[in-house]
Design a protein around this motif. Structure first.
Motif, PDB file in Angstrom:
ATOM      1  N   ILE A   1       0.696  -1.414  -0.020  1.00 42.01           N
ATOM      2  CA  ILE A   1       0.032   0.102   0.152  1.00 42.01           C
ATOM      3  C   ILE A   1       1.045   1.314  -0.459  1.00 42.01           C
ATOM      4  N   VAL A   2       0.394   2.453  -0.585  1.00 43.42           N
ATOM      5  CA  VAL A   2       1.422   3.361  -0.974  1.00 43.42           C
ATOM      6  C   VAL A   2       0.232   4.529  -0.675  1.00 43.42           C
ATOM      7  N   ALA A   3       1.184   4.963   0.685  1.00 46.69           N
ATOM      8  CA  ALA A   3       0.283   6.648   0.737  1.00 46.69           C
ATOM      9  C   ALA A   3       1.157   7.598   1.487  1.00 46.69           C
ATOM     10  N   CYS A   4       0.088   8.828   0.205  1.00 46.80           N
ATOM     11  CA  CYS A   4       1.026  10.090   0.263  1.00 46.80           C
ATOM     12  C   CYS A   4       0.417  11.033   1.605  1.00 46.80           C
ATOM     13  N   CYS A   5       1.076  11.475   2.296  1.00 50.01           N
ATOM     14  CA  CYS A   5       0.843  11.967   3.660  1.00 50.01           C
ATOM     15  C   CYS A   5       0.737  13.391   3.007  1.00 50.01           C
ATOM     16  N   LYS A   6       0.441  13.980   4.275  1.00 45.81           N
ATOM     17  CA  LYS A   6       0.086  15.501   3.791  1.00 45.81           C
ATOM     18  C   LYS A   6      -0.244  16.154   2.099  1.00 45.81           C
ATOM     19  N   SER A   7      -1.532  15.240   1.964  1.00 45.61           N
ATOM     20  CA  SER A   7      -2.348  15.667   1.324  1.00 45.61           C
ATOM     21  C   SER A   7      -2.888  16.727   0.825  1.00 45.61           C
ATOM     22  N   ASP A   8      -2.603  17.385   2.181  1.00 41.30           N
ATOM     23  CA  ASP A   8      -3.707  19.123   2.748  1.00 41.30           C
ATOM     24  C   ASP A   8      -2.523  19.884   1.847  1.00 41.30           C
ATOM     25  N   LEU A   9      -1.786  19.529   1.900  1.00 40.68           N
ATOM     26  CA  LEU A   9      -0.341  20.554   0.435  1.00 40.68           C
ATOM     27  C   LEU A   9      -0.962  20.841  -0.346  1.00 40.68           C
ATOM     28  N   ARG A  10      -1.981  20.028  -0.852  1.00 43.92           N
ATOM     29  CA  ARG A  10      -2.478  19.799  -2.578  1.00 43.92           C
ATOM     30  C   ARG A  10      -2.326  21.489  -2.600  1.00 43.92           C
ATOM     31  N   LYS A  11      -3.758  21.616  -1.531  1.00 42.20           N
ATOM     32  CA  LYS A  11      -4.893  22.379  -1.152  1.00 42.20           C
ATOM     33  C   LYS A  11      -4.232  23.550  -1.827  1.00 42.20           C
ATOM     34  N   ASN A  12      -2.735  24.063  -1.181  1.00 46.69           N
ATOM     35  CA  ASN A  12      -2.082  25.273  -1.528  1.00 46.69           C
ATOM     36  C   ASN A  12      -1.119  25.039  -2.330  1.00 46.69           C
ATOM     37  N   ALA A  13      -0.950  24.549  -3.339  1.00 48.26           N
ATOM     38  CA  ALA A  13      -0.502  23.938  -4.556  1.00 48.26           C
ATOM     39  C   ALA A  13       0.430  25.365  -5.065  1.00 48.26           C
ATOM     40  N   THR A  14      -0.266  26.366  -5.316  1.00 48.63           N
ATOM     41  CA  THR A  14      -0.107  27.558  -6.276  1.00 48.63           C
ATOM     42  C   THR A  14       1.079  28.568  -5.198  1.00 48.63           C
ATOM     43  N   ASP A  15       0.586  28.465  -3.788  1.00 46.04           N
ATOM     44  CA  ASP A  15       1.129  29.540  -2.971  1.00 46.04           C
ATOM     45  C   ASP A  15       3.107  28.820  -2.347  1.00 46.04           C
ATOM     46  N   LEU A  16       2.807  27.501  -2.701  1.00 49.74           N
ATOM     47  CA  LEU A  16       4.035  26.361  -2.404  1.00 49.74           C
ATOM     48  C   LEU A  16       4.780  26.550  -3.388  1.00 49.74           C
ATOM     49  N   GLU A  17       4.259  26.723  -5.227  1.00 48.15           N
ATOM     50  CA  GLU A  17       4.991  26.833  -6.434  1.00 48.15           C
ATOM     51  C   GLU A  17       5.697  28.673  -6.566  1.00 48.15           C
ATOM     52  N   ARG A  18       5.342  29.429  -5.712  1.00 47.96           N
ATOM     53  CA  ARG A  18       5.369  30.615  -5.692  1.00 47.96           C
ATOM     54  C   ARG A  18       7.253  30.963  -4.857  1.00 47.96           C
TER      55      ARG A  18
END
Length: 121
Positions: free
Chosen positions: A40-57
């Motif tokens: 089983i593969v789990a991507c933790c911290k998926s909440d970060l995807r909601k702020n992807a634009t801010d993170l990319e900046r």
């Protein structure tokens, strides 16, 4: 690992090297020791995807969700990746689903095993 009933591999979406290591280091190591348990593969911290634009900046690139999901059902040197789940402990999203996925591959005939092991509130 040879006697494992299930193997849970986790990575963080804001650290592409963690996904790279999962595919290029951990899966080969698991194959070398001869483990045959479902993965089983789990991507933790998926909440970060909601702020992807801010993170990319800020210069942070997240691992692409579609690339991660494509590994489900694939085989790597005899290893089978049974499920891919994105979860967030911060937002309490799909954390139970990760554990349930592990239990489903361990005891597929007992779908309520998780409920039996979890205290009811």
């Amino acid at each position: 690992l040879r006697n494992a009933d299930c193997i849970l591999l986790c990575f963080s979406p804001e650290k592409p090297e963690s996904f790279h290591d999962l595919v290029n280091a951990w899966l080969p190591r698991i194959a070398v020791v001869g483990a045959s348990a479902p993965i089983i593969v789990a991507c933790c911290k998926s909440d970060l995807r909601k702020n992807a634009t801010d993170l990319e900046r800020q210069g942070v690139r997240l691992v692409d969700e579609d690339i991660c999901a494509e590994i489900v059902g694939t085989r790597f040197r005899g290893l089978e990746i049974k499920d891919y789940i994105e979860c967030s402990a911060l937002e309490n999203e799909n954390v139970d689903e990760v554990l349930q996925a592990c239990l489903r591959v361990i005891k597929p005939a007992e779908p309520n095993l998780y409920d039996l092991l979890t205290p009811q509130m």
